[in-house]
Write an enzyme that holds these catalytic residues in place. Sequence first.
Site, short mmCIF file in Angstrom:
data_model
loop_
_atom_site.label_atom_id
_atom_site.label_comp_id
_atom_site.label_asym_id
_atom_site.label_seq_id
_atom_site.Cartn_x
_atom_site.Cartn_y
_atom_site.Cartn_z
N GLN A 31 0.84 -1.19 0.00
CA GLN A 31 0.00 0.00 0.00
C GLN A 31 0.88 1.25 0.00
O GLN A 31 1.81 1.38 0.80
CB GLN A 31 -0.89 0.02 1.25
CG GLN A 31 -1.75 1.27 1.40
CD GLN A 31 -2.87 1.32 0.37
OE1 GLN A 31 -3.42 0.30 -0.02
NE2 GLN A 31 -3.19 2.53 -0.08
N ASN A 45 16.41 21.52 -9.63
CA ASN A 45 16.48 21.59 -8.16
C ASN A 45 17.62 22.49 -7.70
O ASN A 45 17.46 23.31 -6.79
CB ASN A 45 16.69 20.19 -7.57
CG ASN A 45 15.49 19.27 -7.75
OD1 ASN A 45 14.38 19.73 -8.04
ND2 ASN A 45 15.71 17.99 -7.60
N GLN A 169 23.07 9.08 -9.71
CA GLN A 169 22.84 7.67 -9.99
C GLN A 169 23.43 7.21 -11.32
O GLN A 169 23.56 6.02 -11.57
CB GLN A 169 21.34 7.35 -9.96
CG GLN A 169 20.51 8.06 -11.01
CD GLN A 169 19.90 9.34 -10.49
OE1 GLN A 169 20.42 9.97 -9.57
NE2 GLN A 169 18.79 9.74 -11.09
N ASN A 191 27.90 10.67 -3.36
CA ASN A 191 27.62 10.07 -2.06
C ASN A 191 28.54 8.88 -1.86
O ASN A 191 29.32 8.51 -2.76
CB ASN A 191 26.13 9.69 -1.91
CG ASN A 191 25.68 8.60 -2.86
OD1 ASN A 191 26.45 7.72 -3.24
ND2 ASN A 191 24.43 8.64 -3.27
N GLY A 221 24.99 10.68 4.07
CA GLY A 221 23.64 10.58 4.61
C GLY A 221 23.54 11.20 5.99
O GLY A 221 23.98 12.33 6.22
N GLY A 224 26.53 12.93 7.74
CA GLY A 224 27.11 14.18 7.26
C GLY A 224 27.87 14.01 5.96
O GLY A 224 27.41 13.35 5.03
N ASP A 252 20.82 17.77 -3.99
CA ASP A 252 20.85 18.93 -4.89
C ASP A 252 20.93 20.24 -4.10
O ASP A 252 21.69 21.14 -4.46
CB ASP A 252 19.61 18.93 -5.79
CG ASP A 252 19.54 17.71 -6.69
OD1 ASP A 252 20.61 17.21 -7.11
OD2 ASP A 252 18.42 17.24 -6.97
#
Length: 328
Positions: A31, A45, A169, A191, A221, A224, A252
């Site tokens: 759901q 962005n 990505q 990242n 993340g 930091g 962004d």
Amino acid sequence: MKERDILAFGSIVIDNLLIVNKFPALNETIQVEKYRYTFGGAGANVAVAVSRLGGKSGIFAVSGYDFKKMGYEKCLTEQLVDIRGAIFTKEFPMARSFIVSKENSEDQILYYYEKKKRTVQLLFENRNLAEKLSKDYKILHFSTGHFEFYKAFLEKHKTKHLISFDPGQETFSYPYRVVRLLKYTNILFMNNHEAKRIKEVLKIKSIKQLRGPSLICVSLGAEGSIILYKEKVYRIPAVKPSKVIDPTGAGDSHRAGFLVALLKGYDIKTAGRIASTVASFTIEAEGAQTSLPTWEKVVRRYEHFFKEPFPEPSTSWKETEKELLSRN
């Protein structure tokens, strides 16, 4: 004369955001708790975040026949983003992303381009426009988009600019295209997962061994980020948001905050802290552009989190630019 600040290359996208309590397993139906569509795309962005922080930004990307109808054109104009580089077409709609997001977790993202090859063709057909626009800007920021165009543009680009690159990505989809762009890059954002992939591709043990960029910022993340610059490692904590709703676009806005801080004359460590502060606002609402802060809001949260007065700029943009233009 470069009178504007940051020209963002990337994408203009409609984000379809689905909030879930858990990610589905293979062949599992779950759901969806909330659904929203919001304005997104890494390039847009960044451009909007820069403008909200008081910078002068622009976008170079292909839009679509529904760019105006869905209100995206009006949104960018109201945010004072220069849209001369928003390439309009009647051939297909804006790209769509489908973001499955779970609280306190990372996103799962799917992208849809109706005519990806034609999108790339339109970029190449408008390369002279990109070159013309770039003359008005101090920084060219390249984010998730069409790397074959980026490479062709940067190979022919004649004006000396500071180049910022956030492959996102695409590091997993097209890692070798990412690697080919590093020699043009002054500031690289990634990242920790993307950094790991690049190390695997280049067969290096540490991201410090990466040749090309003068500065590398790796986001971690909730832990930091770390910034590698001039043989130094700066560890920047993640600034705590007032609430956690949706992490979409936090990377962004982080990049926008960092670049705007450099333009204002802040040192590398302070710029990292400012970037972390800016990113903390983004995750407080659904959508990448929904809760972007003004500079005044950043100042207040910075002082609250770091328990110190907001610092004054310690250098000039010209000095920072000169140092960053010398690549490794």
